[in-house]
Design a protein around this motif. Sequence first.
Motif, PDB file in Angstrom:
ATOM      1  N   CYS A  49      -3.195   9.559  -8.016  1.00  0.00           N
ATOM      2  CA  CYS A  49      -2.533  10.704  -7.381  1.00  0.00           C
ATOM      3  C   CYS A  49      -2.486  10.442  -5.880  1.00  0.00           C
ATOM      4  CB  CYS A  49      -3.278  11.994  -7.693  1.00  0.00           C
ATOM      5  SG  CYS A  49      -2.541  13.484  -6.957  1.00  0.00           S
ATOM      6  N   LEU A  50      -1.383   9.864  -5.406  1.00  0.00           N
ATOM      7  CA  LEU A  50      -1.209   9.522  -4.000  1.00  0.00           C
ATOM      8  C   LEU A  50       0.228   9.824  -3.589  1.00  0.00           C
ATOM      9  CD1 LEU A  50      -2.989   6.017  -3.991  1.00  0.00           C
ATOM     10  CD2 LEU A  50      -3.846   8.065  -2.854  1.00  0.00           C
ATOM     11  N   HIS A  51       0.537   9.585  -2.318  1.00  0.00           N
ATOM     12  CA  HIS A  51       1.917   9.716  -1.854  1.00  0.00           C
ATOM     13  C   HIS A  51       2.733   8.604  -2.503  1.00  0.00           C
ATOM     14  CE1 HIS A  51       0.741  12.709   1.117  1.00  0.00           C
ATOM     15  NE2 HIS A  51      -0.278  11.930   1.411  1.00  0.00           N
ATOM     16  N   LEU A  52       3.749   8.983  -3.260  1.00  0.00           N
ATOM     17  CA  LEU A  52       4.455   7.998  -4.067  1.00  0.00           C
ATOM     18  C   LEU A  52       5.602   7.364  -3.297  1.00  0.00           C
ATOM     19  CD1 LEU A  52       4.372   9.567  -7.632  1.00  0.00           C
ATOM     20  CD2 LEU A  52       2.837   7.915  -6.564  1.00  0.00           C
ATOM     21  N   GLU A  53       5.227   6.329  -2.553  1.00  0.00           N
ATOM     22  CA  GLU A  53       6.205   5.496  -1.866  1.00  0.00           C
ATOM     23  C   GLU A  53       5.840   4.039  -2.154  1.00  0.00           C
ATOM     24  OE1 GLU A  53       4.857   3.859   1.213  1.00  0.00           O
ATOM     25  OE2 GLU A  53       3.040   4.600   0.264  1.00  0.00           O
ATOM     26  N   ALA A  54       6.506   3.098  -1.486  1.00  0.00           N
ATOM     27  CA  ALA A  54       6.433   1.698  -1.902  1.00  0.00           C
ATOM     28  C   ALA A  54       5.024   1.112  -1.880  1.00  0.00           C
ATOM     29  CB  ALA A  54       7.365   0.860  -1.027  1.00  0.00           C
ATOM     30  N   LYS A  55       4.239   1.449  -0.863  1.00  0.00           N
ATOM     31  CA  LYS A  55       2.903   0.854  -0.745  1.00  0.00           C
ATOM     32  C   LYS A  55       1.987   1.346  -1.860  1.00  0.00           C
ATOM     33  CE  LYS A  55       3.023   2.430   3.467  1.00  0.00           C
ATOM     34  NZ  LYS A  55       4.467   2.720   3.641  1.00  0.00           N
ATOM     35  N   THR A  56       2.097   2.623  -2.195  1.00  0.00           N
ATOM     36  CA  THR A  56       1.339   3.154  -3.326  1.00  0.00           C
ATOM     37  C   THR A  56       1.778   2.494  -4.622  1.00  0.00           C
ATOM     38  OG1 THR A  56       1.075   5.294  -2.234  1.00  0.00           O
ATOM     39  CG2 THR A  56       0.766   5.242  -4.613  1.00  0.00           C
ATOM     40  N   ALA A  57       3.086   2.278  -4.760  1.00  0.00           N
ATOM     41  CA  ALA A  57       3.605   1.630  -5.963  1.00  0.00           C
ATOM     42  C   ALA A  57       2.982   0.252  -6.147  1.00  0.00           C
ATOM     43  CB  ALA A  57       5.126   1.520  -5.876  1.00  0.00           C
ATOM     44  N   TYR A  58       2.804  -0.458  -5.045  1.00  0.00           N
ATOM     45  CA  TYR A  58       2.217  -1.793  -5.180  1.00  0.00           C
ATOM     46  C   TYR A  58       0.735  -1.696  -5.559  1.00  0.00           C
ATOM     47  CZ  TYR A  58       1.324  -6.707  -4.593  1.00  0.00           C
ATOM     48  OH  TYR A  58       0.960  -8.010  -4.842  1.00  0.00           O
ATOM     49  N   LEU A  59       0.024  -0.710  -5.033  1.00  0.00           N
ATOM     50  CA  LEU A  59      -1.357  -0.493  -5.465  1.00  0.00           C
ATOM     51  C   LEU A  59      -1.409  -0.249  -6.970  1.00  0.00           C
ATOM     52  CD1 LEU A  59      -4.401   0.122  -5.080  1.00  0.00           C
ATOM     53  CD2 LEU A  59      -3.737   2.485  -4.560  1.00  0.00           C
ATOM     54  N   ALA A  60      -0.487   0.572  -7.474  1.00  0.00           N
ATOM     55  CA  ALA A  60      -0.451   0.850  -8.914  1.00  0.00           C
ATOM     56  C   ALA A  60      -0.253  -0.437  -9.704  1.00  0.00           C
ATOM     57  CB  ALA A  60       0.655   1.851  -9.228  1.00  0.00           C
ATOM     58  N   GLN A  61       0.594  -1.321  -9.198  1.00  0.00           N
ATOM     59  CA  GLN A  61       0.823  -2.595  -9.876  1.00  0.00           C
ATOM     60  C   GLN A  61      -0.435  -3.467  -9.857  1.00  0.00           C
ATOM     61  OE1 GLN A  61       4.227  -4.361  -7.978  1.00  0.00           O
ATOM     62  NE2 GLN A  61       5.676  -2.946  -8.921  1.00  0.00           N
ATOM     63  N   VAL A  62      -1.167  -3.432  -8.742  1.00  0.00           N
ATOM     64  CA  VAL A  62      -2.389  -4.225  -8.631  1.00  0.00           C
ATOM     65  C   VAL A  62      -3.450  -3.719  -9.612  1.00  0.00           C
ATOM     66  CG1 VAL A  62      -4.323  -4.815  -7.093  1.00  0.00           C
ATOM     67  CG2 VAL A  62      -1.967  -4.946  -6.254  1.00  0.00           C
ATOM     68  N   VAL A  63      -3.591  -2.397  -9.712  1.00  0.00           N
ATOM     69  CA  VAL A  63      -4.563  -1.832 -10.655  1.00  0.00           C
ATOM     70  C   VAL A  63      -4.167  -2.195 -12.091  1.00  0.00           C
ATOM     71  CG1 VAL A  63      -5.547   0.314 -11.566  1.00  0.00           C
ATOM     72  CG2 VAL A  63      -5.250   0.023  -9.097  1.00  0.00           C
ATOM     73  N   ARG A  64      -2.880  -2.146 -12.373  1.00  0.00           N
ATOM     74  CA  ARG A  64      -2.434  -2.536 -13.716  1.00  0.00           C
ATOM     75  C   ARG A  64      -2.694  -4.019 -13.966  1.00  0.00           C
ATOM     76  NH1 ARG A  64       3.646  -2.122 -16.218  1.00  0.00           N
ATOM     77  NH2 ARG A  64       4.033  -3.651 -14.576  1.00  0.00           N
ATOM     78  N   ALA A  65      -2.561  -4.844 -12.922  1.00  0.00           N
ATOM     79  CA  ALA A  65      -2.841  -6.268 -13.068  1.00  0.00           C
ATOM     80  C   ALA A  65      -4.295  -6.509 -13.453  1.00  0.00           C
ATOM     81  CB  ALA A  65      -2.522  -7.003 -11.769  1.00  0.00           C
ATOM     82  N   GLY A  66      -5.153  -5.511 -13.138  1.00  0.00           N
ATOM     83  CA  GLY A  66      -6.558  -5.602 -13.524  1.00  0.00           C
ATOM     84  C   GLY A  66      -6.829  -5.143 -14.935  1.00  0.00           C
ATOM     85  N   GLY A  67      -5.765  -4.847 -15.692  1.00  0.00           N
ATOM     86  CA  GLY A  67      -5.921  -4.508 -17.099  1.00  0.00           C
ATOM     87  C   GLY A  67      -5.807  -3.042 -17.437  1.00  0.00           C
ATOM     88  N   ALA A  68      -5.603  -2.174 -16.451  1.00  0.00           N
ATOM     89  CA  ALA A  68      -5.566  -0.734 -16.701  1.00  0.00           C
ATOM     90  C   ALA A  68      -4.217  -0.266 -17.222  1.00  0.00           C
ATOM     91  CB  ALA A  68      -5.894   0.034 -15.421  1.00  0.00           C
ATOM     92  N   LYS A  69      -4.244   0.809 -17.984  1.00  0.00           N
ATOM     93  CA  LYS A  69      -3.033   1.592 -18.259  1.00  0.00           C
ATOM     94  C   LYS A  69      -2.935   2.589 -17.116  1.00  0.00           C
ATOM     95  CE  LYS A  69      -0.894   4.952 -21.376  1.00  0.00           C
ATOM     96  NZ  LYS A  69      -0.662   5.933 -20.281  1.00  0.00           N
ATOM     97  N   VAL A  70      -1.873   2.512 -16.333  1.00  0.00           N
ATOM     98  CA  VAL A  70      -1.765   3.291 -15.098  1.00  0.00           C
ATOM     99  C   VAL A  70      -0.714   4.392 -15.225  1.00  0.00           C
ATOM    100  CG1 VAL A  70      -1.238   3.209 -12.630  1.00  0.00           C
ATOM    101  CG2 VAL A  70      -2.529   1.350 -13.698  1.00  0.00           C
ATOM    102  N   THR A  71      -1.084   5.574 -14.762  1.00  0.00           N
ATOM    103  CA  THR A  71      -0.154   6.694 -14.633  1.00  0.00           C
ATOM    104  C   THR A  71      -0.190   7.166 -13.189  1.00  0.00           C
ATOM    105  OG1 THR A  71      -0.580   7.402 -16.907  1.00  0.00           O
ATOM    106  CG2 THR A  71       0.429   9.021 -15.432  1.00  0.00           C
ATOM    107  N   VAL A  72       0.972   7.424 -12.596  1.00  0.00           N
ATOM    108  CA  VAL A  72       1.012   7.905 -11.221  1.00  0.00           C
ATOM    109  C   VAL A  72       1.578   9.316 -11.169  1.00  0.00           C
ATOM    110  CG1 VAL A  72       1.230   5.582 -10.261  1.00  0.00           C
ATOM    111  CG2 VAL A  72       3.300   6.916 -10.723  1.00  0.00           C
ATOM    112  N   VAL A  73       1.097  10.080 -10.183  1.00  0.00           N
ATOM    113  CA  VAL A  73       1.560  11.445  -9.955  1.00  0.00           C
ATOM    114  C   VAL A  73       1.485  11.700  -8.461  1.00  0.00           C
ATOM    115  CG1 VAL A  73      -0.741  12.475 -10.289  1.00  0.00           C
ATOM    116  CG2 VAL A  73       1.319  13.860 -10.708  1.00  0.00           C
ATOM    117  N   ALA A  74       2.354  12.565  -7.959  1.00  0.00           N
ATOM    118  CA  ALA A  74       2.450  12.767  -6.517  1.00  0.00           C
ATOM    119  C   ALA A  74       1.323  13.642  -5.992  1.00  0.00           C
ATOM    120  CB  ALA A  74       3.787  13.416  -6.166  1.00  0.00           C
TER     121      ALA A  74
END
Length: 418
Positions: A49-74
């Motif tokens: 749950c962060l500000h949903l812009e490009a930098k947050t999107a890349y964090l989400a991708q990094v967490v998913r790269a660690g094996g997580a199922k990721v859901t984002v919300v604003a």
Amino acid sequence: MQSTIRDLALAPLGQNKIDWVAPRMQVLNMVRQEFEQKKPFAGRNVVICLHLEAKTAYLAQVVRAGGAKVTVVASNPLSTQDDVVAALVQQGIEAHAWYNATDEEYKQHLQRALDTEPDFIIDDGGDLVSTIHTTRPELLKKVKGGAEETTTGVLRLHSMAKDGVLKFPMIAVNDAQCKYLFDNRYGTGQSVWDGIMRTTNLVVAGKTAVIAGYGWCGKGVAMRAKGLGARVIICEINPIKANEALMDGFEVMPMSEAARFGDFFITVTGNTSIINKEHFVVMKDGAILCNAGHFDVEVNVAQLKEIALSERTARTNITEYELPSGQKLYLLAEGRLVNLAAGDGHPAEVMDMTFALQALSLEYVVSNYDKLTPGVYQVNTEIDEKVALLKLQSLGLAIDTLTEEQKGYLASWSPEEI
């Protein structure tokens, strides 16, 4: 579960934004390489749950790269970039957010994200934690911990812990040195003025900027205002911080006095009702008001609407209020975070360090949650220093290290040994 977004067709535009920031977040790239090898989040559900812009999107991708199922919300309706959210969904990351969501929609999005039953969370401002504890108590046994991004959220967590209601461990990422020294100071300082200037297209030099709050964010905003040629007035409630502002070369006075002088007013306190009716009525004609605190409560918009004769949109993200005395005041981004609601937020290189802290703190919680009791925890010093060293490494820089002799000298206490 199906994502709740505005328009999937916007994805190519959002992907361009993500592609721009990714190579400029070198620390996070190094963390990603570690995660891809170790898979620390394998089998875990994570809600971000962060500000949903490009930098947050890349964090989400990094967490998913660690094996997580990721859901984002604003974490803020006006900072959501619909094209970036669409890009994440196209890549297989679930999302529930759209720009300018109503309060009801915003709450619904939080609930839909929580329907994924997360094991761990990353929060910004405390809304996700608060929602879990107040409306989704059945998840308290499922959520094992998480990390909090900002000052406001950390304050809320401490209040919950003090009242004995916080039911899982949370890492106060905001309090890490690699967060507040760089993100809060340099990130906020630059992005706030970027948001103000791109929105108003007005000169700053020669004008007076009134800044409420002289914490690390306020220091950054004041520093940049001074660099742009403004006269700077600081309003504070803490006498120590007020003295610090004075010795940094700024004027210090109460808002009741400063209200008469300001051309720009920026609130950065994390508190409510900082600029009120009694301040509005004495302001200059044409004064610009904005907020850089997490929630839209620092500028008392309700009281401004109450005393205004008229209200109109003067320009994108600028609302004009005409008062009975004839002066017109201009509120930016509805009083929400001006650097995100009217800009792109902090620079990628700054958020690189902050989001590396988030990713590594999340890994720490995943590895140690069974040893942590419910409460608020500081970022592990080793993580803080690791991020700093990775940042230097990404810049091709090195620093000195202590010799064994120097370590012994620092550890000695006897006069004969010194």
